[in-house]
Design an enzyme around this catalytic site. Structure first.
Site, PDB file in Angstrom:
ATOM      1  N   CYS A 247       0.868  -1.178  -0.049  1.00 47.51           N
ATOM      2  CA  CYS A 247       0.012   0.049   0.091  1.00 47.51           C
ATOM      3  C   CYS A 247       0.884   1.276   0.078  1.00 47.51           C
ATOM      4  CB  CYS A 247      -0.987   0.155   0.981  1.00 47.51           C
ATOM      5  SG  CYS A 247      -2.305  -0.997   0.964  1.00 47.51           S
TER       6      CYS A 247
HETATM    7  N1  LIG Z   1      -2.084  -6.570   1.025  1.00 46.44           N
HETATM    8  C1  LIG Z   1      -2.813  -5.472   1.838  1.00 46.44           C
HETATM    9  O1  LIG Z   1      -2.567  -5.259   2.962  1.00 46.44           O
HETATM   10  C2  LIG Z   1      -3.341  -4.233   1.007  1.00 46.44           C
HETATM   11  C3  LIG Z   1      -4.045  -3.505   1.865  1.00 46.44           C
HETATM   12  C4  LIG Z   1      -4.906  -2.583   0.896  1.00 46.44           C
HETATM   13  C5  LIG Z   1      -4.905  -2.368   0.018  1.00 46.44           C
HETATM   14  N2  LIG Z   1      -4.258  -3.496  -0.973  1.00 46.44           N
HETATM   15  C6  LIG Z   1      -4.466  -3.413  -2.276  1.00 46.44           C
HETATM   16  O2  LIG Z   1      -5.394  -4.439  -2.648  1.00 46.44           O
HETATM   17  C7  LIG Z   1      -5.176  -5.062  -4.098  1.00 46.44           C
HETATM   18  C8  LIG Z   1      -4.559  -6.310  -4.014  1.00 46.44           C
HETATM   19  O3  LIG Z   1      -3.365  -6.701  -3.241  1.00 46.44           O
HETATM   20  P1  LIG Z   1      -3.005  -7.940  -2.545  1.00 46.44           P
HETATM   21  O4  LIG Z   1      -2.168  -7.701  -1.472  1.00 46.44           O
HETATM   22  O5  LIG Z   1      -4.173  -8.920  -2.436  1.00 46.44           O
HETATM   23  O6  LIG Z   1      -2.240  -8.597  -3.836  1.00 46.44           O
HETATM   24  P2  LIG Z   1      -1.362 -10.058  -3.724  1.00 46.44           P
HETATM   25  O7  LIG Z   1      -0.365 -10.034  -4.649  1.00 46.44           O
HETATM   26  O8  LIG Z   1      -1.380 -10.627  -2.459  1.00 46.44           O
HETATM   27  O9  LIG Z   1      -2.569 -11.100  -4.472  1.00 46.44           O
HETATM   28  C9  LIG Z   1      -3.151 -10.991  -5.675  1.00 46.44           C
HETATM   29  C10 LIG Z   1      -3.480 -12.267  -6.279  1.00 46.44           C
HETATM   30  O10 LIG Z   1      -4.151 -11.878  -7.573  1.00 46.44           O
HETATM   31  C11 LIG Z   1      -3.607 -12.941  -8.439  1.00 46.44           C
HETATM   32  N3  LIG Z   1      -3.740 -12.274  -9.811  1.00 46.44           N
HETATM   33  C12 LIG Z   1      -2.814 -11.739 -10.345  1.00 46.44           C
HETATM   34  N4  LIG Z   1      -3.324 -11.312 -11.596  1.00 46.44           N
HETATM   35  C13 LIG Z   1      -4.640 -12.087 -11.803  1.00 46.44           C
HETATM   36  C14 LIG Z   1      -5.406 -12.052 -12.917  1.00 46.44           C
HETATM   37  N5  LIG Z   1      -5.240 -11.446 -14.091  1.00 46.44           N
HETATM   38  N6  LIG Z   1      -6.460 -12.766 -12.871  1.00 46.44           N
HETATM   39  C15 LIG Z   1      -6.847 -13.413 -11.469  1.00 46.44           C
HETATM   40  N7  LIG Z   1      -6.000 -13.472 -10.515  1.00 46.44           N
HETATM   41  C16 LIG Z   1      -4.751 -12.660 -10.619  1.00 46.44           C
HETATM   42  C17 LIG Z   1      -2.533 -13.447  -8.006  1.00 46.44           C
HETATM   43  O11 LIG Z   1      -2.102 -14.654  -8.602  1.00 46.44           O
HETATM   44  C18 LIG Z   1      -2.523 -13.477  -6.491  1.00 46.44           C
HETATM   45  O12 LIG Z   1      -3.114 -14.530  -5.976  1.00 46.44           O
HETATM   46  C19 LIG Z   1      -3.803  -4.184  -4.540  1.00 46.44           C
HETATM   47  O13 LIG Z   1      -4.489  -3.134  -5.285  1.00 46.44           O
HETATM   48  C20 LIG Z   1      -3.445  -3.449  -3.224  1.00 46.44           C
HETATM   49  O14 LIG Z   1      -2.652  -2.279  -3.350  1.00 46.44           O
HETATM   50  C21 LIG Z   1      -3.664  -4.224  -0.400  1.00 46.44           C
END
Ligand SMILES: NC(=O)c1ccc[n+]([C@@H]2O[C@H](COP(=O)([O-])OP(=O)(O)OC[C@H]3O[C@@H](n4cnc5c(N)ncnc54)[C@H](O)[C@@H]3O)[C@@H](O)[C@H]2O)c1
Length: 401
Positions: A247
């Site tokens: 983030c």
């Molecule tokens: N991790 C956090 O604490 C957090 C907090 C707030 C916001 N975010 C936001 O949330 C969003 C997701 O982050 P995250 O941490 O869950 O990511 P992540 O990397 O943990 O997980 C993403 C998942 O999406 C899958 N993926 C990638 N491309 C894909 C596609 N085309 N189709 C289907 N699946 C696909 C990946 O294989 C992975 O399992 C981002 O925008 C991030 O900035 C994350």
């Protein structure tokens, strides 16, 4: 209600589990076979509550995008990182939205939750989907054992139409105490960028204040604790070694990227200062080693805790990486310990965690993330507490950056 989650990562998996808990039928779609196998075995980094939910519920998972057409609602939670030049890497978001556009059917509801630039929902979904209701609703997952359960955080909702808003509100209320509706997807996209820019600016300010406090000979922690007693007009932020995770290190760049011609000065300065923070920690480590008469070229330095926050196994974007890389470049034998992280890629190197840090005579221990066992640290052991959270024993050789 059949909900399909696109992307089962740190955000998507807890979201899927919350919808299951709320009584929905849930399908998780992910492009990564490795991730789906880890979920099937329960070998994933989740809060204790979500681990229990994963064991209790039946989460259908698939790598087949054709499953999208069968759902009533599709929730997109894919990563939105930045590259090494801080330019948004939209590849996963574009691919996921493209897949949803290709498989969506009229009458569905599509909710984009990934943090992204203002205009994404329109560019990647609304402009390509006829007969589908589309909204942007930024996720508010708080990973880690001390994290707030997803159902405790109100959701912001920016719909493309009133009907889309009504449908999304009805669904999101099942997993949130309340829903705050704004007038457009763009307002909701900018809301998420404000939330994380706010954190970035305040973390940078806390770091700057810690440096000022040291310069004027005052304990920064004492000052923060005193200021935090003010019941209004102040919110506590603590200094640290930098920021990591998905983030704060990347989200503000999704804003700055779109505003390149008129870069906002406060946010630009904050992000620059945050990026420089790990090097400042290295500078203090060098000072401490020099003061102890140790040459950096054969110093043994332990980084205690490398994940970006306590209690998670997520070491993406962790400031520990540039700290370890810089120390190793300078010739130090820098190693790490962490209860949840076994391996770390630092530059070209693949590091395994130190087998038993208690047995080594370390010239310096840099405490980067709390959470591991630090009971073995003795007052005479030189410690650089980059968390600013350790109780420093009197007469100890422990310092903060
Ligand atoms: N991790 C956090 O604490 C957090 C907090 C707030 C916001 N975010 C936001 O949330 C969003 C997701 O982050 P995250 O941490 O869950 O990511 P992540 O990397 O943990 O997980 C993403 C998942 O999406 C899958 N993926 C990638 N491309 C894909 C596609 N085309 N189709 C289907 N699946 C696909 C990946 O294989 C992975 O399992 C981002 O925008 C991030 O900035 C994350």
């Amino acid at each position: 209600m059949h909900v399909l989650i696109v992307g089962l990562g740190y955000v998507g998996l807890p979201t899927a589990l919350a919808f299951l808990e709320a009584g929905c039928r849930v399908t998780g779609y992910d492009v990564s076979a490795t991730r789906l196998a880890a979920i099937a075995k329960g070998q994933v980094d989740l809060s204790p509550l979500d681990h229990a939910r994963l064991r209790f519920h039946r989460l259908e998972t698939t790598a087949d995008p054709a499953a999208i057409a069968a759902a009533d609602a599709v929730v997109i939670c894919v990563p939105t990182p930045v590259d090494e030049h801080h330019v948004p890497d939209l590849s996963a978001l574009r691919a996921a939205c493209g897949t949803v556009v290709a498989h969506a059917v009229p009458g569905q509801l599509v909710i984009l939750t990934s943090t992204t630039y203002v205009g994404s929902t329109r560019d990647l979904l609304i402009d390509h989907l006829g007969g589908v209701d589309v909204v942007f609703s930024p996720e508010r997952v708080d990973p880690g054992p001390g994290g707030r359960p997803l159902e405790h955080s109100p959701r912001v909702l920016g719909p493309a139409s009133a009907k889309a808003g009504d449908r999304a509100e009805e669904l999101l209320k099942r997993v949130a105490p309340s829903v705050h509706r704004v007038s457009s997807p763009e307002a909701a996209e900018l809301c998420k960028l404000l939330e994380n820019s706010f954190r970035a600016v305040n973390i940078a300010l806390a770091n700057e204040f810690a440096d000022i406090a040291r310069e004027v000979g005052v304990d920064p922690v004492e000052v923060i604790e005193a200021a935090a007693t003010k019941p209004f007009g102040f919110m506590r932020f603590d200094p640290g070694p930098g920021v990591g995770g998905q983030c704060v290190p990347s989200d503000p760049y999704y804003l700055l990227w779109r505003l390149r011609r008129a870069a906002p000065t406060v946010l630009t300065a904050a992000m620059g200062a945050i990026a420089a923070r790990p090097q400042a920690v290295v500078g203090r480590a060098l000072e401490m080693l020099a003061a102890a008469g140790r040459d950096i070229r054969d110093a043994k330095v332990l980084i205690a805790g490398v994940s970006y926050k306590p209690g998670v196994a997520d070491a993406r974007e962790t400031p520990a990486m540039p700290i370890i890389a810089a120390l190793r470049r300078l010739g130090a034998r820098a190693e790490f310990t962490d209860p949840l992280v076994e391996e770390l890629v630092v530059g070209e190197e693949f590091l395994k965690r130190a087998p038993d840090p208690r047995t080594e005579p370390w010239d310096l221990v840099i405490v980067h993330t709390l959470g591991g066992d630090l009971g073995w640290l003795r007052p005479e052991q030189p410690v650089l507490d980059a968390t600013y959270r350790l109780e420093r024993p009197g007469d100890s050789r422990w310092e903060v950056p």
